[in-house]
Design an enzyme around this catalytic site. Structure first.
Site, PDB file in Angstrom:
ATOM      1  N   HIS A   1       0.844  -1.205   0.000  1.00 23.63           N
ATOM      2  CA  HIS A   1       0.000   0.000   0.000  1.00 23.63           C
ATOM      3  C   HIS A   1       0.880   1.256   0.000  1.00 23.63           C
ATOM      4  O   HIS A   1       0.616   2.201  -0.740  1.00 23.63           O
ATOM      5  CB  HIS A   1      -0.873   0.048   1.263  1.00 23.63           C
ATOM      6  CG  HIS A   1      -1.894  -1.037   1.395  1.00 23.63           C
ATOM      7  ND1 HIS A   1      -2.042  -1.771   2.548  1.00 23.63           N
ATOM      8  CD2 HIS A   1      -2.827  -1.510   0.535  1.00 23.63           C
ATOM      9  CE1 HIS A   1      -3.039  -2.639   2.397  1.00 23.63           C
ATOM     10  NE2 HIS A   1      -3.520  -2.513   1.175  1.00 23.63           N
TER      11      HIS A   1
ATOM     12  N   LYS B   1     -16.183  -7.355   9.611  1.00 26.61           N
ATOM     13  CA  LYS B   1     -16.893  -7.452  10.893  1.00 26.61           C
ATOM     14  C   LYS B   1     -15.900  -7.540  12.037  1.00 26.61           C
ATOM     15  O   LYS B   1     -16.111  -6.998  13.103  1.00 26.61           O
ATOM     16  CB  LYS B   1     -17.808  -8.670  10.889  1.00 26.61           C
ATOM     17  CG  LYS B   1     -19.036  -8.449  10.039  1.00 26.61           C
ATOM     18  CD  LYS B   1     -20.156  -9.415  10.403  1.00 26.61           C
ATOM     19  CE  LYS B   1     -21.348  -9.223   9.480  1.00 26.61           C
ATOM     20  NZ  LYS B   1     -21.318 -10.096   8.295  1.00 26.61           N
TER      21      LYS B   1
ATOM     22  N   ARG C   1      -1.869  -6.239  -8.224  1.00 23.58           N
ATOM     23  CA  ARG C   1      -0.676  -7.040  -7.924  1.00 23.58           C
ATOM     24  C   ARG C   1      -0.509  -8.170  -8.926  1.00 23.58           C
ATOM     25  O   ARG C   1       0.578  -8.484  -9.355  1.00 23.58           O
ATOM     26  CB  ARG C   1      -0.786  -7.642  -6.513  1.00 23.58           C
ATOM     27  CG  ARG C   1      -0.713  -6.617  -5.412  1.00 23.58           C
ATOM     28  CD  ARG C   1      -1.204  -7.189  -4.120  1.00 23.58           C
ATOM     29  NE  ARG C   1      -2.611  -7.609  -4.244  1.00 23.58           N
ATOM     30  CZ  ARG C   1      -3.372  -7.973  -3.246  1.00 23.58           C
ATOM     31  NH1 ARG C   1      -2.863  -8.025  -2.035  1.00 23.58           N
ATOM     32  NH2 ARG C   1      -4.622  -8.319  -3.434  1.00 23.58           N
TER      33      ARG C   1
ATOM     34  N   SER D   1      -2.895  -7.791   3.133  1.00 25.13           N
ATOM     35  CA  SER D   1      -3.117  -7.614   4.576  1.00 25.13           C
ATOM     36  C   SER D   1      -3.500  -8.953   5.205  1.00 25.13           C
ATOM     37  O   SER D   1      -3.061  -9.287   6.312  1.00 25.13           O
ATOM     38  CB  SER D   1      -4.230  -6.592   4.814  1.00 25.13           C
ATOM     39  OG  SER D   1      -3.886  -5.353   4.263  1.00 25.13           O
TER      40      SER D   1
END
Ligand code: PNS
Length: 174
Positions: free
Chosen positions: A27, A51, A100, A138
């Site tokens: 990022h 969530k 990517r 991530s």
């Protein structure tokens, strides 16, 4: 539209949206490239993206602000609801997304075309990160770290330190 923005002195503004749970060096690489292409780039963190995020919204904002504190052309903000509505509200012209691998393409293509249908005045620009970051996500960072793997060099130092704190139970709620 862009010329109107320029005439108003706003410059060319891009939005880089995402969940950033957590921010990775992939990022950071895209944001730095974007900051060279555009007059200003806003890192827009989606509220309630997942969530059960590992990092709270406040932590994700803190991390991004810490990493880009010396780059005045990079702003960090949050957004809720439709991305195109946020982009329009901020009077930006461009959404930046990183690509990517080919596997990213299908979803990104769908999102870009849906966003164009929702607001034809906004363009999506895809950028490729440096090769050494093309396999990072991530999700993988969280998984590898949780299982005892090394993530040094793949995330900013502050993210690594915060991952360690969470693992050690030093930061309840983080
Ligand atoms: O980092 P991510 O999770 O890949 O980012 C996805 C994000 C935040 C760009 C996307 O989920 C999004 O734009 N959400 C906001 C709601 C929205 O506008 N949905 C329609 C997209 S076509």
């Amino acid at each position: 539209m862009a010329s109107e923005a320029r005439a108003a002195g706003a410059g060319r503004l891009a939005i880089y949206p995402g969940s950033f749970d957590p921010l990775t060096n992939g990022h950071v690489d895209i944001i730095s490239r974007g900051a060279r292409l555009f007059d200003r780039i806003i890192v827009a963190v989606l509220v309630n993206a997942e969530k059960n995020p590992l990092f709270t919204m406040e932590e994700r904002l803190e991390i991004a602000r810490e990493v880009f504190r010396d780059q005045p052309h990079v702003e960090v903000d949050t957004f809720e609801g439709l991305l195109v509505d946020y982009v329009a509200r901020r009077k930006a012209q461009v959404i930046v997304r990183g690509l990517r691998a080919i596997s990213d393409f299908e979803f990104e293509f769908q999102m870009a075309l849906m966003n164009r249908r929702l607001n034809s005045g906004i363009e999506t620009v895809f950028m490729m990160p440096a090769e050494q970051y093309t396999y990072i996500s991530s999700r993988l960072i969280k998984e590898v770290f949780a299982l005892g793997g090394q993530v040094s060099g793949l995330v900013p130092d502050t993210v690594e330190a915060r991952l360690r704190e969470k693992q050690a139970g030093l930061a309840p709620g983080r």
